[in-house]
Design a protein around this motif. Sequence first.
Motif, short mmCIF file in Angstrom:
data_model
loop_
_atom_site.label_atom_id
_atom_site.label_comp_id
_atom_site.label_asym_id
_atom_site.label_seq_id
_atom_site.Cartn_x
_atom_site.Cartn_y
_atom_site.Cartn_z
N ALA A 1 0.81 -1.22 0.00
CA ALA A 1 0.00 0.00 0.00
C ALA A 1 0.84 1.27 0.00
N SER A 2 2.15 1.14 -0.02
CA SER A 2 3.02 2.32 0.06
C SER A 2 3.02 3.08 -1.27
N GLN A 3 3.50 4.34 -1.21
CA GLN A 3 3.56 5.16 -2.41
C GLN A 3 4.49 4.56 -3.45
N SER A 4 5.62 4.03 -3.02
CA SER A 4 6.56 3.44 -3.99
C SER A 4 5.97 2.21 -4.66
N SER A 5 5.22 1.41 -3.91
CA SER A 5 4.59 0.23 -4.52
C SER A 5 3.52 0.65 -5.52
N ARG A 6 2.75 1.67 -5.18
CA ARG A 6 1.71 2.14 -6.09
C ARG A 6 2.33 2.76 -7.35
N ALA A 7 3.48 3.41 -7.18
CA ALA A 7 4.18 3.95 -8.35
C ALA A 7 4.60 2.80 -9.27
N GLY A 8 5.11 1.72 -8.67
CA GLY A 8 5.49 0.56 -9.47
C GLY A 8 4.32 -0.04 -10.21
N GLU B 1 11.56 3.04 -1.84
CA GLU B 1 11.11 1.79 -1.22
C GLU B 1 11.65 1.64 0.19
N LEU B 2 12.91 2.04 0.39
CA LEU B 2 13.50 1.97 1.73
C LEU B 2 12.78 2.91 2.69
N VAL B 3 12.56 4.14 2.26
CA VAL B 3 11.86 5.11 3.11
C VAL B 3 10.48 4.58 3.49
N ARG C 1 -1.01 14.51 -8.48
CA ARG C 1 -0.47 13.96 -7.23
C ARG C 1 0.58 12.90 -7.59
N PRO C 2 1.80 13.33 -7.80
CA PRO C 2 2.83 12.38 -8.24
C PRO C 2 3.09 11.30 -7.19
N LEU C 3 3.49 10.13 -7.69
CA LEU C 3 3.93 9.02 -6.85
C LEU C 3 5.42 8.84 -7.08
N VAL C 4 6.18 8.69 -5.99
CA VAL C 4 7.63 8.56 -6.09
C VAL C 4 8.03 7.14 -5.72
N GLY C 5 8.70 6.46 -6.66
CA GLY C 5 9.17 5.11 -6.43
C GLY C 5 10.67 5.00 -6.64
N GLY C 6 11.15 3.79 -6.76
CA GLY C 6 12.59 3.55 -6.88
C GLY C 6 13.14 2.97 -5.58
N VAL C 7 14.40 2.51 -5.62
CA VAL C 7 14.94 1.76 -4.49
C VAL C 7 15.02 2.62 -3.22
#
Length: 741
Positions: A47-54, A520-522, A511-517
């Motif tokens: 449910a995190s922002q990085s997962s939704r970006a992916g 994902e850690l954050v 509403r941008p979503l920020v992903g990447g490694v």
Amino acid sequence: MFERIAELAIRRSRLILIVAVVAMALMGALGAGAFGKLLGDGYDDPASQSSRAGEVIDEKFGGETNLVLLVRASQGRVDTPAAEQSGRALVADLKKEQTLQNVISYWDTDSPALRSENGREAMVLIHVRGEGTELDENAKRVIDAYTGPYEDVLSVQAGGAAAVSSEMGKQSGEDLILAESIAIPLTLVLLLLVFGTLVAALLPLVIGVIAIVGTFGGLFVLGSVTDVSVFAINLTTALGLGLGIDYALLMVSRFREQLATGASVDDAVRRTVSTAGRTVAFSAATVAAALGALMVFPQYFLRSFGYAGVGVVAIAALSTLFVMPALFVVLGHRVNSGRLPWTKDAHSSSRAPLWGRLARTVMRRPAVTALPVLAVLLLAASPLLGITFGTPDERVLPEDAESRQVSSVLREKFNGNDDAALLVVIDQPVGKAPLESYAAELSGLKDVVRVETSAGTYADGRSAATGPGNTALGRPDAQQLHVVSDLSPKSDDAQSLVEKVRTLTPPEGTRPLVGGVDAELVDAKNSIGDRLPIAMALVVVTTFLLLFLFTGSVVQPLRALLLNLIGLGATLGVMTWMFQDGNLSSLFGFTAQPMEVSMTILMFCIAFGLSMDYEVFVTSRIKELHDLGEDNESAVANGLGRTGRIVTAAACLLAVSFFAFGTAKLSFMQLLGLGSGLAILIDAIAIRGILVPAAMRLLGRSAWYAPRFLRKLHDRIGLSEAGPTPEPAAEPPHAKHPTRV
């Protein structure tokens, strides 16, 4: 309840054993397919922002890069005619693969970012299709087919998330085989030394095997309906072997002790189940409560350990309570058969006078003996003041792992690491002007090398190149921006950059979503941090209630929780000193890095549960003697004297199972194995041997205090043993010391 279990075992012993054999065969048949159902990864919150970006990138852009091929020219640069021809041929072959998409290379784009600064290496960015085992299989097939020499002009190595996951899965299997090849023979030798007879030594191994095989079958079933991490196998083998042996060790020791008093086999079984069986049930409940708390986390990596942990504890306890008494009935006095030649007699008693004398020494001067131990433990815990957290990456692999070598080259030889870029996704239509303005602002952030978009490339707050940009990053209904920095992935500065990007004002209405490694850690740290108080509360409350039901006291649970937390703090401090600060890294062959957040939580839950395991072992015998009329100090001394040998043997056996993973080449498995093994030894020696008797002496009679209404509640719902039966003779009067008031 325990009396009924004993009577069932006495009347239907052979039927129970037949049912156990059939169940083992069925679960073994299922468990054989467990590896094919289990997955790698699982460190992210869905449910995190990085997962939704992916998810948006997968749905609208064909998936983010998860495989990087590092292509090196055998001679000269990658843009020489021969190297370019071979490079284009390689890319053409890759684009024909149905399991691959979004294949982007230096030779297609002429992008300087995809070529090393010295011009000898180039990148091919790829998205491998599939999820779970399908993704792993697809990635492995591509890696096997394309890495190595290519047309005698280029050499190809694989990196990226898919390659790292593939190598981690393979290394995990190799580590497991090596660890078990060490643990099982050592365990058998230790069992022979503890019992002195072959038959008694083999019985705990029976329970360990049942626990492991049964849990493998359960993991196959769970893996068929939900995501389960392949690393749950490692916990199953270590914990199954260790706990199965712990519980069986307690039962076998008590059974032999009862036989030594002259009791009949049936009476010995009844007394063993009503005492040691009760202890096993409560012990299993406390361990299961600690591991069950892992299920509150959304990452299936952690949940998987909860599934495996609760399953292996339950199966170990049930087989100990039902199969072990049935074996006692069938074997009878033959449990002492197979006496080893160097033993004078089969050990019929579990008494260890040394532990009793140590307890009396501690209770004579509790402050003098306990304070130095407490000081050492607090000193060992001090590195926790500087602890930092991360998630697994290629650095958990050995230095000679190919995917790790590729990551090193990408960081050192390329201008920014495209593989570790922040992926900003806007899941709405965006005009060209707002997109350009937003990209320019992103590129002006400190440590950002460039921002790549469908509108062009931006650096230092302005457009850095002419042309249409990377058209693959734009769609009519969505846009993707790659924010490339020169920061080390997962560093504190890289994590700070994630927060800066997320707080930057986006194009109006988006509403941008920020992903990447790094994102994902954050998100992983935030997700675990949000749920950690819930998990801790569940562990503490459940443990308190179970120990209250077990002892009838509200002081004993508080004393147990406090002492266990001190021991765990020391363990985590030592692991931080090693794995984060880099001490002993050359000895064990790991790379120092922030503490892996999921594995640290897992180690805490395992160590906490096992600490409570030995707490129940010791407290059960102390309470038993206290209920028989002994004063507090005498009950503690004699209780430790009668359980010390069992606890020591159990701790050594279980520590061997975990320490064997110190030979692993995956550093986070070394962390789990060494940390859990150390926690077990600290608890069995420093906590049980020194701090428990000191605390009990200082507490005095108040150690068994409970308000009147809770005492009444315990009398109604607490589990107590049946009426007392004759005990083996206590230590001679001259060994006892006068009660101190």
